[in-house]
Design an enzyme around this catalytic site. Sequence first.
Site, PDB file in Angstrom:
ATOM      1  N   GLN A 175       0.877  -1.229   0.037  1.00 48.45           N
ATOM      2  CA  GLN A 175       0.242  -0.024  -0.057  1.00 48.45           C
ATOM      3  C   GLN A 175       0.963   1.308   0.132  1.00 48.45           C
ATOM      4  OE1 GLN A 175      -3.417   0.377  -0.185  1.00 48.45           O
ATOM      5  NE2 GLN A 175      -3.610  -1.750  -0.371  1.00 48.45           N
ATOM      6  N   ALA A 194       2.940  -4.032  -8.253  1.00 47.61           N
ATOM      7  CA  ALA A 194       2.930  -2.944  -9.338  1.00 47.61           C
ATOM      8  C   ALA A 194       1.380  -2.440  -9.509  1.00 47.61           C
ATOM      9  CB  ALA A 194       3.218  -3.350 -10.800  1.00 47.61           C
ATOM     10  N   HIS A 195       0.554  -3.264  -9.480  1.00 46.88           N
ATOM     11  CA  HIS A 195      -1.005  -2.647  -9.834  1.00 46.88           C
ATOM     12  C   HIS A 195      -1.473  -1.855  -8.681  1.00 46.88           C
ATOM     13  CE1 HIS A 195      -3.691  -5.286  -7.322  1.00 46.88           C
ATOM     14  NE2 HIS A 195      -2.437  -5.908  -6.816  1.00 46.88           N
ATOM     15  N   THR A 231       8.943 -18.945 -16.309  1.00 42.00           N
ATOM     16  CA  THR A 231       9.484 -18.000 -17.336  1.00 42.00           C
ATOM     17  C   THR A 231       9.350 -16.636 -17.002  1.00 42.00           C
ATOM     18  OG1 THR A 231       8.920 -19.633 -19.141  1.00 42.00           O
ATOM     19  CG2 THR A 231       9.151 -17.340 -19.739  1.00 42.00           C
ATOM     20  N   CYS A 319      -8.853  -8.966  -1.318  1.00 43.41           N
ATOM     21  CA  CYS A 319      -8.281 -10.463  -1.092  1.00 43.41           C
ATOM     22  C   CYS A 319      -9.338 -11.001  -0.175  1.00 43.41           C
ATOM     23  CB  CYS A 319      -7.128 -10.435  -0.743  1.00 43.41           C
ATOM     24  SG  CYS A 319      -5.925  -9.845  -2.047  1.00 43.41           S
TER      25      CYS A 319
END
Length: 374
Positions: A175, A194-195, A231, A319
């Site tokens: 946050q 990142a979001h 990956t 969440c």
Amino acid sequence: MIYLDNGATTPLDGDVLEAMLPYLKENYGNAQSQHGAGRASANALISARDKVAELLGCRADEVYFVSSGTEAGNTALKGVCLNRGKGRIVISSIEHPALYESALDMQKLGFEVTFVDPDKNGVVSAKSVESALTDDTVFCAVMSANNETGVIQPVEEIAKVCRERGIFYYTDSVQTAGCCALPTATVDGLGISAHKFYGPKGVGALYIKNGSKFSRLISGGMQERGLRGGTSNVAGAVGLAYALEKAVKERQKNNAHVKTVRDGFLDRVLKEIPCAKLNGCKDLLLPGHANVTFDGCDGENILFMLDLKGVCVSTGSACSAGAVAPSRSLISMGLGEREAKSAVRFTFGKYNTREEADLVVEELKKAVNIIKRT
């Protein structure tokens, strides 16, 4: 639509998308491949890691790219505990589910877990953490700021207490990243996503101080120096690094704007809606957070009524959406179940305006009046 749920996720900044596009289209090589296309991706990954390390104030080999703040917290807590094999975990009772549920997972494997409650203002003091630490404590976590109330925690003080005892201290900085200085120099680990600062979903970063002993969770190839197989998400890493750089660069301007809009909204709500009460100490809040209880109303009913008017808010952590129980964070602050269920979280971002805030106040007043009458 008026979007006041920036604590759950922020919109992707257009500049960040532009920075990512080449690695979603032209430069799509696997960063672990040895040919030219792979090397181009590998170089982009190196540059992104270097930039994140610079912004965090640490070494590049202390930065690991992960999928989210949740994975960062899981990796830190479970990685340290699995390396030690036994011991005690001390975390705050207001932690994000990423840490709270991880601690419960380790409890099933034999670890002792102690939860430390905040005071009535939502602050977990260093003194209360110190009282909970024991000789067998191997891991401690108190988040940088609570995701529901926005209350900033005394991370540096808690870190000092843990450092003096040689206990690994992790702070969930999901946050605070982009709007507050990060406490990298004082902690052993921290996680960001990142979001939450106008970057892409599905990518986060984990800082682990060199010399820390912990085990990997995701076995596979040697990506992320063998800590996390899979990956590499090159476009995501590029987007995270660019978004964090832009957020840090514009932090002062964005914080001032967001706080002005939030304060104007909050002042009106507390003045014009008699049953409204702020949760958490206003002086300790992140600039965009406002968690408000509306006595006699169900928070979910307010959410649904605002949603019908095109206003997006939440009743807690994204969440934890769908959970029947009232907010664990609010209950631990001393609120009753009824009060906790009447809470609504409003989180403002850099794209919100005073005009939007005023419109939401009007719709909120209507919603509360209707609920009160029924």
